[in-house]
Design a protein around this motif. Structure first.
Motif, PDB file in Angstrom:
ATOM      1  N   ALA A  91      49.048 -24.989  44.799  1.00  0.00           N
ATOM      2  CA  ALA A  91      47.917 -24.180  45.279  1.00  0.00           C
ATOM      3  C   ALA A  91      47.543 -24.584  46.697  1.00  0.00           C
ATOM      4  O   ALA A  91      47.322 -23.729  47.561  1.00  0.00           O
ATOM      5  N   ILE A  92      47.495 -25.878  46.961  1.00  0.00           N
ATOM      6  CA  ILE A  92      47.170 -26.354  48.306  1.00  0.00           C
ATOM      7  C   ILE A  92      48.246 -25.897  49.289  1.00  0.00           C
ATOM      8  O   ILE A  92      47.935 -25.482  50.413  1.00  0.00           O
ATOM      9  N   ASP A  93      49.513 -25.939  48.878  1.00  0.00           N
ATOM     10  CA  ASP A  93      50.594 -25.473  49.757  1.00  0.00           C
ATOM     11  C   ASP A  93      50.415 -23.996  50.105  1.00  0.00           C
ATOM     12  O   ASP A  93      50.543 -23.609  51.270  1.00  0.00           O
ATOM     13  N   TRP A  94      50.121 -23.160  49.124  1.00  0.00           N
ATOM     14  CA  TRP A  94      49.902 -21.735  49.392  1.00  0.00           C
ATOM     15  C   TRP A  94      48.696 -21.536  50.311  1.00  0.00           C
ATOM     16  O   TRP A  94      48.715 -20.691  51.209  1.00  0.00           O
ATOM     17  N   LEU A  95      47.645 -22.321  50.092  1.00  0.00           N
ATOM     18  CA  LEU A  95      46.439 -22.172  50.904  1.00  0.00           C
ATOM     19  C   LEU A  95      46.653 -22.607  52.347  1.00  0.00           C
ATOM     20  O   LEU A  95      45.989 -22.112  53.250  1.00  0.00           O
ATOM     21  N   SER A  96      47.573 -23.524  52.565  1.00  0.00           N
ATOM     22  CA  SER A  96      47.793 -24.060  53.910  1.00  0.00           C
ATOM     23  C   SER A  96      48.577 -23.112  54.807  1.00  0.00           C
ATOM     24  O   SER A  96      48.676 -23.340  56.013  1.00  0.00           O
ATOM     25  N   ARG A  97      49.114 -22.063  54.248  1.00  0.00           N
ATOM     26  CA  ARG A  97      49.972 -21.139  54.988  1.00  0.00           C
ATOM     27  C   ARG A  97      49.337 -19.776  55.114  1.00  0.00           C
ATOM     28  O   ARG A  97      48.474 -19.436  54.329  1.00  0.00           O
ATOM     29  N   PRO A  98      49.753 -18.935  56.032  1.00  0.00           N
ATOM     30  CA  PRO A  98      50.748 -19.218  57.054  1.00  0.00           C
ATOM     31  C   PRO A  98      50.221 -20.237  58.064  1.00  0.00           C
ATOM     32  O   PRO A  98      49.006 -20.368  58.258  1.00  0.00           O
ATOM     33  N   ALA A 132      44.760 -32.036  50.688  1.00  0.00           N
ATOM     34  CA  ALA A 132      43.771 -31.033  51.096  1.00  0.00           C
ATOM     35  C   ALA A 132      43.345 -31.252  52.544  1.00  0.00           C
ATOM     36  O   ALA A 132      43.151 -30.291  53.297  1.00  0.00           O
ATOM     37  N   GLY A 133      43.218 -32.501  52.960  1.00  0.00           N
ATOM     38  CA  GLY A 133      42.852 -32.804  54.334  1.00  0.00           C
ATOM     39  C   GLY A 133      43.936 -32.410  55.318  1.00  0.00           C
ATOM     40  O   GLY A 133      43.651 -31.818  56.369  1.00  0.00           O
ATOM     41  N   ILE A 134      45.177 -32.695  54.983  1.00  0.00           N
ATOM     42  CA  ILE A 134      46.298 -32.313  55.849  1.00  0.00           C
ATOM     43  C   ILE A 134      46.392 -30.794  55.947  1.00  0.00           C
ATOM     44  O   ILE A 134      46.723 -30.246  56.998  1.00  0.00           O
ATOM     45  N   ALA A 135      46.044 -30.096  54.863  1.00  0.00           N
ATOM     46  CA  ALA A 135      46.072 -28.627  54.860  1.00  0.00           C
ATOM     47  C   ALA A 135      44.923 -28.026  55.670  1.00  0.00           C
ATOM     48  O   ALA A 135      44.887 -26.820  55.872  1.00  0.00           O
ATOM     49  N   GLY A 136      43.994 -28.867  56.111  1.00  0.00           N
ATOM     50  CA  GLY A 136      42.911 -28.373  56.958  1.00  0.00           C
ATOM     51  C   GLY A 136      41.533 -28.436  56.337  1.00  0.00           C
ATOM     52  O   GLY A 136      40.540 -28.116  56.994  1.00  0.00           O
ATOM     53  N   GLY A 137      41.452 -28.800  55.050  1.00  0.00           N
ATOM     54  CA  GLY A 137      40.146 -28.901  54.413  1.00  0.00           C
ATOM     55  C   GLY A 137      39.342 -30.054  54.975  1.00  0.00           C
ATOM     56  O   GLY A 137      39.896 -31.036  55.458  1.00  0.00           O
ATOM     57  N   THR A 138      38.031 -29.929  54.915  1.00  0.00           N
ATOM     58  CA  THR A 138      37.132 -31.005  55.321  1.00  0.00           C
ATOM     59  C   THR A 138      36.763 -31.787  54.071  1.00  0.00           C
ATOM     60  O   THR A 138      35.818 -31.429  53.359  1.00  0.00           O
ATOM     61  N   VAL A 139      37.543 -32.806  53.779  1.00  0.00           N
ATOM     62  CA  VAL A 139      37.363 -33.573  52.549  1.00  0.00           C
ATOM     63  C   VAL A 139      36.134 -34.471  52.696  1.00  0.00           C
ATOM     64  O   VAL A 139      36.019 -35.235  53.658  1.00  0.00           O
ATOM     65  N   VAL A 140      35.225 -34.345  51.741  1.00  0.00           N
ATOM     66  CA  VAL A 140      34.022 -35.166  51.732  1.00  0.00           C
ATOM     67  C   VAL A 140      34.360 -36.401  50.890  1.00  0.00           C
ATOM     68  O   VAL A 140      34.312 -36.368  49.665  1.00  0.00           O
ATOM     69  N   GLU A 141      34.723 -37.461  51.592  1.00  0.00           N
ATOM     70  CA  GLU A 141      35.282 -38.658  50.955  1.00  0.00           C
ATOM     71  C   GLU A 141      34.343 -39.345  49.974  1.00  0.00           C
ATOM     72  O   GLU A 141      34.786 -39.906  48.983  1.00  0.00           O
ATOM     73  N   ASP A 142      33.049 -39.317  50.240  1.00  0.00           N
ATOM     74  CA  ASP A 142      32.141 -40.075  49.377  1.00  0.00           C
ATOM     75  C   ASP A 142      31.678 -39.305  48.139  1.00  0.00           C
ATOM     76  O   ASP A 142      30.913 -39.834  47.336  1.00  0.00           O
ATOM     77  N   LEU A 143      32.149 -38.086  47.959  1.00  0.00           N
ATOM     78  CA  LEU A 143      31.833 -37.328  46.741  1.00  0.00           C
ATOM     79  C   LEU A 143      32.960 -37.551  45.749  1.00  0.00           C
ATOM     80  O   LEU A 143      34.005 -36.916  45.829  1.00  0.00           O
ATOM     81  N   ARG A 144      32.741 -38.468  44.825  1.00  0.00           N
ATOM     82  CA  ARG A 144      33.798 -38.879  43.909  1.00  0.00           C
ATOM     83  C   ARG A 144      33.274 -38.966  42.477  1.00  0.00           C
ATOM     84  O   ARG A 144      32.138 -39.369  42.249  1.00  0.00           O
TER      85      ARG A 144
END
Length: 184
Positions: A91-98, A132-144
């Protein structure tokens, strides 16, 4: 104004504990936050750039549109063999493209999960955050939220009725919604 959070569940199993976490997010969403569980991940073919052409893969178009319409993402991941499941990575791969047009780009992302092991799937969650971060998402690291021993913990009760889940998820969703409202 309502913040729309789209939940992607990395397990396709009907009784999945990660699905239960997503369902719990729906139940425990605070006022002003709406959580929707995306239902089409099983329909996505494995990512292949040869077939990723406009109109060719309706399931990918639907996923990209759902993510584009959301303010933030909640990714719920089990741990399979020490890493994230293929369905979530796909899913992340599909979202990262094109390339250059990632549907996930700039979207706030929180990653949670449950696993049978004693660490609650933290390796998988770290992999999901990285991807998700490499795909461009803004990962909120402290929400775990890593829920260990989910097989035992949710054997007799749905995750939505678990006191820790009921207390923790609203805080995560509130913080994720606040992040989505903050201009980049």
């Amino acid at each position: 104004m309502t913040t729309r959070i789209l939940a992607l569940v990395g397990s396709l199993r009907t009784g999945s504990h990660n699905r239960q976490l997503a369902e719990s997010a729906v139940v425990h969403a605070p006022e002003g936050v709406e959580v929707e569980i995306y239902e089409g991940l099983a329909d996505l073919p494995f990512y292949n750039e040869d077939i990723d052409t406009p109109g060719n893969v309706p399931s990918a178009q639907a996923l990209r549109a759902a993510v584009a319409g959301a303010d933030a993402l909640l990714l719920c991941s089990p741990e399979y063999n020490g890493t994230m499941p293929a369905v979530l990575k796909n899913a992340i791969d599909w979202l990262s493209r094109p390339y250059g047009q990632s549907a996930i780009s700039g979207k706030p992302v929180a990653v949670i999960g449950a696993a049978f092991g004693q660490y609650g799937g933290v390796w998988a969650q770290d992999d999901v955050r990285r991807s998700a971060g490499i795909a461009g998402g803004t990962v909120v690291e402290d929400l775990r939220l890593a829920v260990p021993s989910s097989g035992e913990r949710f054997a007799d009760v749905h995750a939505a009725k678990d006191q820790e889940i009921a207390a923790t998820l609203p805080r995560i969703l509130t913080a994720l919604a606040a992040t989505s409202a903050t201009p980049a």
